[in-house]
Design a protein around this motif. Structure first.
Motif, mmCIF file in Angstrom:
data_model
loop_
_atom_site.group_PDB
_atom_site.id
_atom_site.type_symbol
_atom_site.label_atom_id
_atom_site.label_comp_id
_atom_site.label_asym_id
_atom_site.label_seq_id
_atom_site.Cartn_x
_atom_site.Cartn_y
_atom_site.Cartn_z
ATOM 1 N N VAL A 114 35.440 25.339 38.686
ATOM 2 C CA VAL A 114 35.758 26.701 39.111
ATOM 3 C C VAL A 114 37.251 26.978 38.952
ATOM 4 O O VAL A 114 37.664 28.129 38.740
ATOM 5 C CB VAL A 114 35.306 26.925 40.571
ATOM 6 C CG1 VAL A 114 36.163 26.134 41.550
ATOM 7 C CG2 VAL A 114 35.315 28.415 40.912
ATOM 8 N N ILE A 115 38.089 25.931 39.028
ATOM 9 C CA ILE A 115 39.528 26.119 38.826
ATOM 10 C C ILE A 115 39.800 26.524 37.375
ATOM 11 O O ILE A 115 40.777 27.204 37.075
ATOM 12 C CB ILE A 115 40.296 24.821 39.161
ATOM 13 C CG1 ILE A 115 39.955 24.339 40.576
ATOM 14 C CG2 ILE A 115 41.803 25.014 39.003
ATOM 15 C CD1 ILE A 115 40.455 25.226 41.673
ATOM 16 N N SER A 135 42.422 31.642 36.721
ATOM 17 C CA SER A 135 42.241 31.687 38.173
ATOM 18 C C SER A 135 43.173 30.740 38.913
ATOM 19 O O SER A 135 43.177 30.731 40.149
ATOM 20 C CB SER A 135 40.786 31.343 38.533
ATOM 21 O OG SER A 135 40.455 30.040 38.081
ATOM 22 N N ALA A 136 43.969 29.918 38.182
ATOM 23 C CA ALA A 136 44.850 28.995 38.884
ATOM 24 C C ALA A 136 46.012 28.585 37.984
ATOM 25 O O ALA A 136 45.927 28.641 36.755
ATOM 26 C CB ALA A 136 44.081 27.755 39.339
ATOM 27 N N TYR A 147 46.173 30.117 43.289
ATOM 28 C CA TYR A 147 44.811 30.359 42.805
ATOM 29 C C TYR A 147 44.313 31.720 43.287
ATOM 30 O O TYR A 147 44.839 32.289 44.258
ATOM 31 C CB TYR A 147 43.856 29.251 43.261
ATOM 32 C CG TYR A 147 43.797 29.047 44.761
ATOM 33 C CD1 TYR A 147 42.788 29.630 45.527
ATOM 34 C CD2 TYR A 147 44.748 28.284 45.422
ATOM 35 C CE1 TYR A 147 42.724 29.446 46.896
ATOM 36 C CE2 TYR A 147 44.697 28.086 46.792
ATOM 37 C CZ TYR A 147 43.690 28.661 47.528
ATOM 38 O OH TYR A 147 43.627 28.493 48.885
ATOM 39 N N ASP A 148 43.330 32.233 42.587
ATOM 40 C CA ASP A 148 42.713 33.504 42.944
ATOM 41 C C ASP A 148 41.633 33.229 43.987
ATOM 42 O O ASP A 148 40.582 32.654 43.678
ATOM 43 C CB ASP A 148 42.117 34.162 41.692
ATOM 44 C CG ASP A 148 41.673 35.595 41.955
ATOM 45 O OD1 ASP A 148 41.545 35.975 43.142
ATOM 46 O OD2 ASP A 148 41.444 36.335 40.974
ATOM 47 N N LEU A 170 46.705 33.001 46.458
ATOM 48 C CA LEU A 170 47.072 32.136 47.573
ATOM 49 C C LEU A 170 47.612 30.844 46.982
ATOM 50 O O LEU A 170 47.252 30.461 45.866
ATOM 51 C CB LEU A 170 45.851 31.851 48.448
ATOM 52 C CG LEU A 170 46.097 31.159 49.792
ATOM 53 C CD1 LEU A 170 46.961 32.017 50.694
ATOM 54 C CD2 LEU A 170 44.764 30.851 50.471
ATOM 55 N N THR A 171 48.485 30.150 47.701
ATOM 56 C CA THR A 171 49.087 28.920 47.192
ATOM 57 C C THR A 171 48.910 27.792 48.193
ATOM 58 O O THR A 171 49.083 27.988 49.402
ATOM 59 C CB THR A 171 50.593 29.122 46.915
ATOM 60 O OG1 THR A 171 50.770 30.221 46.035
ATOM 61 C CG2 THR A 171 51.194 27.880 46.268
ATOM 62 N N THR A 172 48.535 26.619 47.699
ATOM 63 C CA THR A 172 48.463 25.418 48.522
ATOM 64 C C THR A 172 49.450 24.398 47.963
ATOM 65 O O THR A 172 49.705 24.363 46.760
ATOM 66 C CB THR A 172 47.034 24.835 48.541
ATOM 67 O OG1 THR A 172 46.999 23.707 49.426
ATOM 68 C CG2 THR A 172 46.585 24.386 47.167
ATOM 69 N N PHE A 173 50.008 23.551 48.838
ATOM 70 C CA PHE A 173 51.074 22.633 48.439
ATOM 71 C C PHE A 173 50.702 21.191 48.783
ATOM 72 O O PHE A 173 49.871 20.936 49.653
ATOM 73 C CB PHE A 173 52.387 22.983 49.159
ATOM 74 C CG PHE A 173 52.861 24.389 48.924
ATOM 75 C CD1 PHE A 173 53.663 24.700 47.836
ATOM 76 C CD2 PHE A 173 52.495 25.419 49.784
ATOM 77 C CE1 PHE A 173 54.104 25.986 47.613
ATOM 78 C CE2 PHE A 173 52.931 26.709 49.574
ATOM 79 C CZ PHE A 173 53.738 26.994 48.483
#
Length: 445
Positions: free
Chosen positions: A291-292, A383-384, A414-415, A242-245
């Motif tokens: 966690v990242i 994971s990122a 990120y996963d 998934l991607t956040t901007f």
């Protein structure tokens, strides 16, 4: 004597690499070489390895060809004493009489005709010249980067005269022919439009089909490109990506860079860029959101209490990701210096295999190519991954007023199996805050 021969062997390959492909041979049997002179280049899944002469001598035997797949410690050829080739040549000369000169022998080379004369040359003469060229064409094949440039320019190797060693085609040779064609294309008359009532004859269609077929070229994927394709597909199929901007106002960072770039370069002998700031900001954010920086291993979460950040670098062979080790203990000057070193050695194919493994997080900067907005793909098992983009002036609202600011879009893929959306958003906001107020990096707040 066989005892005088020194084997030239494939160097030891890393544990994860089973074999390598011979992509270039820079010497041939009978050549005299110096110690450490380059003989062959081998391509693995990640890097190009160079095989050099272990000592000075004569290459009396070369058992590998370009395209061969070889394993570690395999013998590529043998070196003999420097006089071995000349002695063999004398023996052969003594056994066979010197060939008599015949009428079919090629006359001395004449100056090339002018462009107009070449265009008016009869077809039969042109065909004979082509046949002679193919028969005499013994130049080594171009390197993978030059082959790619040929393909991009729409040229074949036979259309470019090589100026490198043994007639090998260099990048500048391709660029010269490409530029000459581009300059000459404006003087050529364009195709005549057909009469409105004329119909296309079947013979014309057949000719067009043949012409198109001749302009299609198939080349095998390099090992690196095949590996990239494999890993990208793996990332899409094995993770819940998934991607956040977000967007960053680069005003403060640009002002900081403008104020100190000359002093910084004099002090550290390296230019101050934005990547050093982003690596430093990402390192601090990874400490706040571990966690990242983690990875999934089966049903276990592997936390890394250090930051090894991979930097995506473009090379002639494709995208590679060398790793900056332990960035938490590195200054911005150290980071900038190591990134420049990676970029230079990636361009020359000099990166070591160990420099491409073991990263915990990755940063890719598509902005250097003009990318405004994109979704980076994970680099498993990480994971990122953070994606940077081009800086563009845009109208934004600041304190109730519309102003023009240099803005950059950033993306974090990120996963989602491991990282929650809130953690991903907060991580990206932490980077945004650090870049918009660089004093946070100094104060660690």
């Amino acid at each position: 004597m066989a005892s005088d021969r020194t084997p030239i062997q494939v160097p030891e390959l890393p544990e994860s690499v089973a074999d390598a492909t011979v992509i270039a041979l820079h010497k041939k049997a009978g050549d005299t070489v110096k110690r450490d002179e380059l003989i062959a280049e081998l391509e693995t899944d990640k890097v190009v390895l160079e095989v050099s002469a272990p000592s000075a001598g004569t290459l009396v035997e070369l058992s590998a060809s370009e395209g061969d797949v070889v394993k570690a410690d395999a013998v590529l050829g043998y070196l003999g004493p420097a006089e071995a080739a000349s002695e063999d040549a004398e023996d052969e000369a003594g056994d066979e009489p010197a060939p008599a000169k015949t009428a079919d022998q090629a006359p001395p080379a004449e100056p090339a005709p002018a462009a107009d004369a070449r265009e008016e040359r009869p077809a039969a003469e042109s065909g004979a010249s082509s046949a002679a060229t193919e028969e005499a064409g013994s130049a080594p094949p171009p390197s993978p980067s030059v082959r790619r440039l040929l393909q991009e320019a729409g040229l074949s190797a036979g259309e470019v005269e090589g100026t490198g060693e043994d007639g090998r085609i260099q990048r500048e040779d391709v660029e010269r022919v490409r530029d000459q064609r581009a300059a000459g294309s404006g003087d050529r008359p364009g195709p005549q439009a057909p009469d409105s009532g004329a119909s296309v004859q079947p013979a014309a269609r057949a000719g067009e089909a043949t012409d198109r077929a001749e302009r299609i070229e198939r080349v095998p994927m390099t090992r690196l490109r095949a590996r990239i394709a494999e890993r990208l597909l793996e990332a899409k199929q094995s993770t819940a990506m998934l991607t956040t901007f977000n967007e960053i106002d680069m005003s403060a960072a640009m002002a900081l860079r403008g104020r100190y770039k000359e002093t910084f370069e004099k002090r550290h002998s390296i230019k101050l860029g934005f990547m050093g700031l982003f690596v430093a900001a990402a390192t601090r954010a990874l400490e706040r959101f571990p966690v990242i920086n983690a990875a999934l291993d089966g049903e276990e979460i592997v936390y890394h209490h250090y930051s090894d950040i991979g930097i995506a670098v473009s090379s002639p062979r494709g995208l590679v990701v060398p790793v900056l080790r332990d960035t938490g203990n590195a200054s911005i000057a150290d980071i900038e210096r190591r990134i420049r070193d990676f970029a230079e050695r990636a361009r020359d194919g000099k990166l070591d295999i160990d420099e491409l493994r073991g990263g915990t997080f990755t940063i890719t900067n598509g902005g250097v190519f003009g990318s405004l907005f994109s979704t980076p793909i994970l680099n498993p098992p990480q994971s990122a991954i953070l994606g940077m983009h081009a800086i563009k002036e845009r109208p934004v609202a600041v304190d109730g007023e519309v102003v023009i600011r240099p803005m950059m879009y950033v993306a974090l893929s990120y996963d989602h199996r491991l990282v929650d959306g809130a953690q991903a958003v907060q991580f990206l906001v932490a980077i945004k805050e650090a870049i918009e107020d660089p004093a946070r990096l100094l104060l660690d707040v």
